[in-house]
Write a protein that holds these residues in place. Structure first.
Motif, mmCIF file in Angstrom:
data_model
loop_
_atom_site.group_PDB
_atom_site.id
_atom_site.type_symbol
_atom_site.label_atom_id
_atom_site.label_comp_id
_atom_site.label_asym_id
_atom_site.label_seq_id
_atom_site.Cartn_x
_atom_site.Cartn_y
_atom_site.Cartn_z
ATOM 1 N N UNK A 40 0.833 -1.207 0.000
ATOM 2 C CA UNK A 40 0.000 0.000 0.000
ATOM 3 C C UNK A 40 0.869 1.258 0.000
ATOM 4 N N UNK A 41 1.922 1.232 0.780
ATOM 5 C CA UNK A 41 2.811 2.395 0.832
ATOM 6 C C UNK A 41 3.456 2.641 -0.516
ATOM 7 N N UNK A 42 3.791 1.525 -1.212
ATOM 8 C CA UNK A 42 4.431 1.677 -2.522
ATOM 9 C C UNK A 42 3.484 2.343 -3.506
ATOM 10 N N UNK A 43 2.221 1.826 -3.549
ATOM 11 C CA UNK A 43 1.290 2.368 -4.532
ATOM 12 C C UNK A 43 0.833 3.768 -4.182
ATOM 13 N N UNK A 49 0.474 9.771 -13.951
ATOM 14 C CA UNK A 49 0.854 10.190 -15.302
ATOM 15 C C UNK A 49 -0.443 10.435 -16.063
ATOM 16 N N UNK A 50 -0.684 11.684 -16.460
ATOM 17 C CA UNK A 50 -1.986 12.062 -16.990
ATOM 18 C C UNK A 50 -2.003 12.155 -18.510
ATOM 19 N N UNK A 81 1.295 5.237 -11.462
ATOM 20 C CA UNK A 81 1.219 4.274 -10.356
ATOM 21 C C UNK A 81 0.592 4.871 -9.101
ATOM 22 N N UNK A 82 0.316 6.172 -9.119
ATOM 23 C CA UNK A 82 -0.297 6.807 -7.958
ATOM 24 C C UNK A 82 -1.482 7.656 -8.370
ATOM 25 N N UNK A 118 -4.884 5.400 -10.025
ATOM 26 C CA UNK A 118 -3.987 4.875 -11.050
ATOM 27 C C UNK A 118 -4.738 3.925 -11.968
ATOM 28 N N UNK A 119 -4.466 4.023 -13.268
ATOM 29 C CA UNK A 119 -5.082 3.194 -14.303
ATOM 30 C C UNK A 119 -6.594 3.405 -14.406
#
Length: 285
Positions: A40-43, A49-50, A81-82, A118-119
């Motif tokens: 969770x901390x990583x994500x 990125x827009x 990724x965030x 993200x995504x």
């Protein structure tokens, strides 16, 4: 004992607080929980990125300097990724091409909170109340989205044809009396048309003259009548006016000539159709 570089007793105490003091926590459960927290901390620390698009549809036509009130959707896709957090500035511009440059004109700007995981992607609908007065031509709509985490710009795939607001008045005399007396008023029925794309709202002057010729050549001034109009674009209105025939006017058959807006108060784009001549003469005596 160390697990993944962390003291097991410390982990056990943390997990006991998480799941309750009375519950025993195995080493495997503690490791799985720690890995989940690390994931969770990583994500959450990832970078957005827009990609920005203007999916449409957009209005095919509009009038510069007039009310627009169109809803323009701006799609923000996050391929990073965030997730996005905080407030972002949305700027819409009219561009002759699909690339931002110094010749583009800003048509709207607003700052809003933007939360796109993200995504994922999200549509933000912006209501544009009006368009700048300097626009004349076909334009793409550019959308620029700017924030502290990321920025991007995109374009519509279709264009909008924007024309300047203008008034084009024309008139036609539809009725005059067969006879009239010098020094008296004569009624004149006049149909006024606004062929422009913007409303004509102001005091309208109508200059009257008479002419011995059906073409209206060699006119002699009779006088000017003023009336207030509020005429929508592409609409007509019948005016019932009265003009005084001066005592010195030549008697006999005279055609009535009417010129609307002789001083061009309305900034008329076509003054050639502002003059009309009655179809039949008036016998003045």
């Amino acid at each position: 004992m160390l697990i993944n570089g962390l003291d097991y007793k410390f982990m056990e105490s943390i997990m006991s607080l998480r799941f309750g003091r009375s519950r025993k926590v195995s080493g495997k459960a503690a490791i799985a929980a720690i890995e989940s927290l690390e994931s969770r901390a990583y994500f959450s620390a990832g970078v957005p990125v827009l990609t920005v698009t203007v999916p449409g549809p957009i209005a095919p036509t509009a009038i510069s300097g007039q009310k627009f009130n169109d809803r323009i959707a701006v799609n923000v896709a996050n391929g990073g990724t965030g997730k996005t957090t905080g407030r972002y500035t949305f700027t819409l511009l009219a561009s002759a091409d699909m690339t931002l440059d110094s010749g583009d004109s800003q048509i709207y700007q607003v700052t809003r909170g933007l939360n796109v995981a993200a995504q994922r992607n999200k549509n933000t609908v912006l209501r544009v109340p009006s368009l700048p007065v300097n626009l004349d031509g076909s334009y793409f709509i550019l959308a620029q989205v700017t924030g502290t985490q990321a920025s991007a710009i995109g374009s519509s795939t279709s264009q909008i044809a924007i024309t300047p607001a203008h008034v084009d008045l024309s008139d036609a005399i539809t009725k005059v009396p067969t006879t009239a007396r010098l020094g008296k008023k004569i009624p004149v029925t006049l149909v006024l048309t606004n062929n422009g794309n913007a409303p004509a709202k102001n005091v309208l002057d109508v200059a009257f003259a008479d002419s011995p010729l059906p073409t209206g050549a060699s006119p002699a001034a009779l006088g000017t009548v003023s009336t207030h109009i509020n005429l929508k674009a592409n609409s007509s209105k019948t005016l019932h006016l009265k003009v005084t025939v001066p005592l010195g006017t030549l008697s006999g058959n005279q055609y009535i000539v009417a010129t609307v807006d002789p001083s061009d108060v309305f900034n008329d784009t076509n003054l050639a159709n502002n003059v009309t001549v009655s179809a039949a003469p008036v016998s003045l005596h």
